[in-house]
Design a protein around this motif. Structure first.
Motif, short mmCIF file in Angstrom:
data_model
loop_
_atom_site.label_atom_id
_atom_site.label_comp_id
_atom_site.label_asym_id
_atom_site.label_seq_id
_atom_site.Cartn_x
_atom_site.Cartn_y
_atom_site.Cartn_z
N ALA A 240 0.83 -1.20 0.00
CA ALA A 240 0.00 0.00 0.00
C ALA A 240 0.86 1.25 0.00
O ALA A 240 1.99 1.25 0.51
N ALA A 241 0.33 2.32 -0.57
CA ALA A 241 0.95 3.64 -0.55
C ALA A 241 0.00 4.60 0.17
O ALA A 241 -1.21 4.60 -0.10
N VAL A 242 0.54 5.40 1.07
CA VAL A 242 -0.27 6.26 1.94
C VAL A 242 0.27 7.69 1.87
O VAL A 242 1.48 7.91 1.94
N ALA A 243 -0.63 8.66 1.75
CA ALA A 243 -0.22 10.06 1.70
C ALA A 243 -1.35 10.94 2.23
O ALA A 243 -2.53 10.57 2.16
N CYS A 244 -0.99 12.10 2.74
CA CYS A 244 -2.00 13.07 3.14
C CYS A 244 -2.57 13.74 1.90
O CYS A 244 -1.92 13.81 0.86
N VAL A 245 -3.80 14.25 2.03
CA VAL A 245 -4.47 14.88 0.89
C VAL A 245 -5.14 16.17 1.35
O VAL A 245 -6.03 16.16 2.20
N GLY A 246 -4.67 17.28 0.80
CA GLY A 246 -5.36 18.56 0.91
C GLY A 246 -5.87 18.85 -0.48
O GLY A 246 -6.92 18.41 -0.91
N GLY A 247 -5.05 19.59 -1.26
CA GLY A 247 -5.30 19.66 -2.70
C GLY A 247 -4.90 18.35 -3.35
O GLY A 247 -5.52 17.89 -4.29
N GLY A 248 -3.81 17.74 -2.84
CA GLY A 248 -3.46 16.39 -3.26
C GLY A 248 -2.20 16.23 -4.06
O GLY A 248 -2.01 15.19 -4.69
N SER A 249 -1.27 17.20 -4.05
CA SER A 249 -0.10 17.09 -4.93
C SER A 249 0.89 16.04 -4.47
O SER A 249 1.43 15.29 -5.29
N ASN A 250 1.17 15.97 -3.17
CA ASN A 250 2.14 14.97 -2.73
C ASN A 250 1.59 13.56 -2.90
O ASN A 250 2.33 12.63 -3.22
N ALA A 251 0.27 13.41 -2.70
CA ALA A 251 -0.35 12.09 -2.85
C ALA A 251 -0.35 11.64 -4.31
O ALA A 251 0.03 10.50 -4.62
N ILE A 252 -0.74 12.53 -5.22
CA ILE A 252 -0.78 12.12 -6.62
C ILE A 252 0.64 11.92 -7.14
O ILE A 252 0.88 11.07 -8.00
N GLY A 253 1.60 12.65 -6.59
CA GLY A 253 2.99 12.45 -6.96
C GLY A 253 3.50 11.09 -6.57
O GLY A 253 4.31 10.48 -7.28
N LEU A 254 3.05 10.58 -5.42
CA LEU A 254 3.42 9.23 -4.99
C LEU A 254 2.65 8.18 -5.76
O LEU A 254 3.21 7.19 -6.24
N PHE A 255 1.33 8.36 -5.87
CA PHE A 255 0.48 7.32 -6.45
C PHE A 255 0.74 7.06 -7.93
O PHE A 255 0.59 5.94 -8.41
N HIS A 256 1.10 8.12 -8.67
CA HIS A 256 1.10 8.03 -10.14
C HIS A 256 1.98 6.90 -10.66
O HIS A 256 1.59 6.19 -11.61
N ALA A 257 3.13 6.69 -10.07
CA ALA A 257 4.04 5.64 -10.55
C ALA A 257 3.50 4.23 -10.29
O ALA A 257 3.93 3.28 -10.94
N PHE A 258 2.56 4.11 -9.34
CA PHE A 258 2.01 2.80 -8.97
C PHE A 258 0.59 2.58 -9.52
O PHE A 258 -0.07 1.62 -9.15
#
Length: 384
Positions: free
Chosen positions: A223-241
């Motif tokens: 699993a990949a986990v990230a905080c989400v406000g607007g969501g840039s750090n999360a989408i940056g992590l998720f995109h490769a997976f």
């Protein structure tokens, strides 16, 4: 994908005066990003200026405590202390290549404002930052850092004096000054091409983490986990997976605290609507927007996250202030790493998942360090 739509979300829901400049920006981005000159300059500055690659850290003490392998992608070690510099540098270079002379940006927790000010100084571009007055007050040190770097900081007092209001004012500035100004949007939000542009510049996080994880373990995380406000750090992590069998978990600011006060979160509690030029998940005007973290205090979310929720690709959960603060303290005490309050939401969600026995290995994007949050934390904890 017409005008940056993500399964019916996104698009360009803007007044006519903004359509032509956004068309030009999209065309410039699509052309410039593929050139060897841009790619090489961006790669070199990511390495020499920001400090990439960031390490993948196995949080051994936390892992032993909760019975799952927890790995942290250490974006907190980047220049400026957060992932924001990846996108700021990419957009700043794009603005320079397009002949723009001025950068403007909105900021909540101040990290994007600092990153924009750093890039403005690096590239010799005039820089102006809009920040809600209540955010400026609780992030005074970041305001000082922006000004030290040569940026003009404007405190926004309209509305709730928060991040959404800062975005409104920045959009108005952009509409009035499109000839010489680039609006350096800080998260994966707004009208196209901003959500996909921010995602692309932040995707270096997931690309590095995927390679590092395979090299370290011979496999991918569960699993990949990230905080989400607007969501840039999360989408940056998720995109490769995105095409892998890796579960995605987003931790929003909100939920219900011990005083039973309900603080809503857009993905968990919002409805489909248009906000800041995009169709996405939005909280109504009658709903309180709140988080102990200024960077998660936003009534909407990036449209790609809205799509992920709709198709079931990512599970989004509201994490309370108390849960985030507990994770902030626990990571500090167990691993010697003080996270940003935004990132603490992701740590809290990872701990919950580990306790539930949901996954054997968890990759957490530690999107920023906690220097900026010391005053907030000191007011919450009695450490004597």
């Amino acid at each position: 994908m017409a005008d940056g739509e993500f399964g019916g979300y996104g698009g360009r829901h803007v007044p006519d005066p903004l359509r032509e400049p956004l068309d030009e920006l999209a065309a410039a981005y699509d052309e410039v990003r593929e050139t060897d000159a841009f790619r090489e300059e961006f790669r070199a500055l990511l390495e020499e200026f920001t400090g990439r690659p960031t390490p993948l850290y196995h949080a051994r003490n936390l892992s032993e405590r909760y019975g799952a392998d927890i790995y942290l992608k250490r974006e907190d070690l980047l220049h400026g202390g957060a992932h924001k510099i990846n996108n700021a540098l990419g957009q700043g270079l794009l603005a320079k290549h397009a002949g723009r002379e001025r950068l403007i940006a909105e900021t909540g927790a101040g990290q994007h404002g600092v990153a924009t000010a750093m890039v403005g100084a690096l590239l010799g571009l005039e820089t102006e930052i809009y920040m809600g007055k209540k955010d400026a007050e609780r992030q005074a040190m970041n305001v000082f850092r922006m000004r030290l770097l040569g940026a003009e900081v404007n405190e926004v007092t309209r509305g709730g004096a928060g991040l959404a209001d800062a975005v409104d004012v920045a959009l108005e500035d952009f509409a009035e000054n499109v000839a010489d100004t680039h609006y350096l949007v800080g998260s994966a939000v707004g009208p196209d091409p901003f959500p996909r542009m921010v995602r692309d510049f932040q995707s270096v996080i997931g690309e590095e983490a995927r390679e590092q994880f395979r090299e370290r373990t011979g496999a991918l995380p569960d699993a990949a986990v990230a905080c989400v406000g607007g969501g840039s750090n999360a989408i940056g992590l998720f995109h490769a997976f995105r095409d892998d069998e890796v579960a995605f978990y987003g931790a929003e600011g909100g939920g219900e605290g011990p005083d039973s006060t309900r603080h809503a979160a857009p993905l968990a509690s919002g409805t489909d609507d248009v906000l800041h030029g995009m169709k996405t998940r939005v909280l109504g005007d009658d709903v309180e927007v709140h988080s102990v973290s200024a960077g998660l205090d936003y009534p909407g979310v990036g449209p790609e996250h809205a799509m992920f929720r709709a198709v079931g690709r990512c599970e989004y959960t509201a994490v309370t202030d108390d849960e985030a603060l507990a994770a902030f303290r626990e990571l500090s005490e167990t691993e010697g790493i003080i996270p940003a309050l935004e990132s603490s939401h992701a740590v809290a969600r990872a701990i919950q998942l580990a306790e539930e026995g949901a996954h054997d290995s968890l990759l957490v994007n530690l999107s920023g360090r906690g220097d900026k949050d010391m005053e907030t934390a000191a007011a919450k904890f009695d450490l004597e």
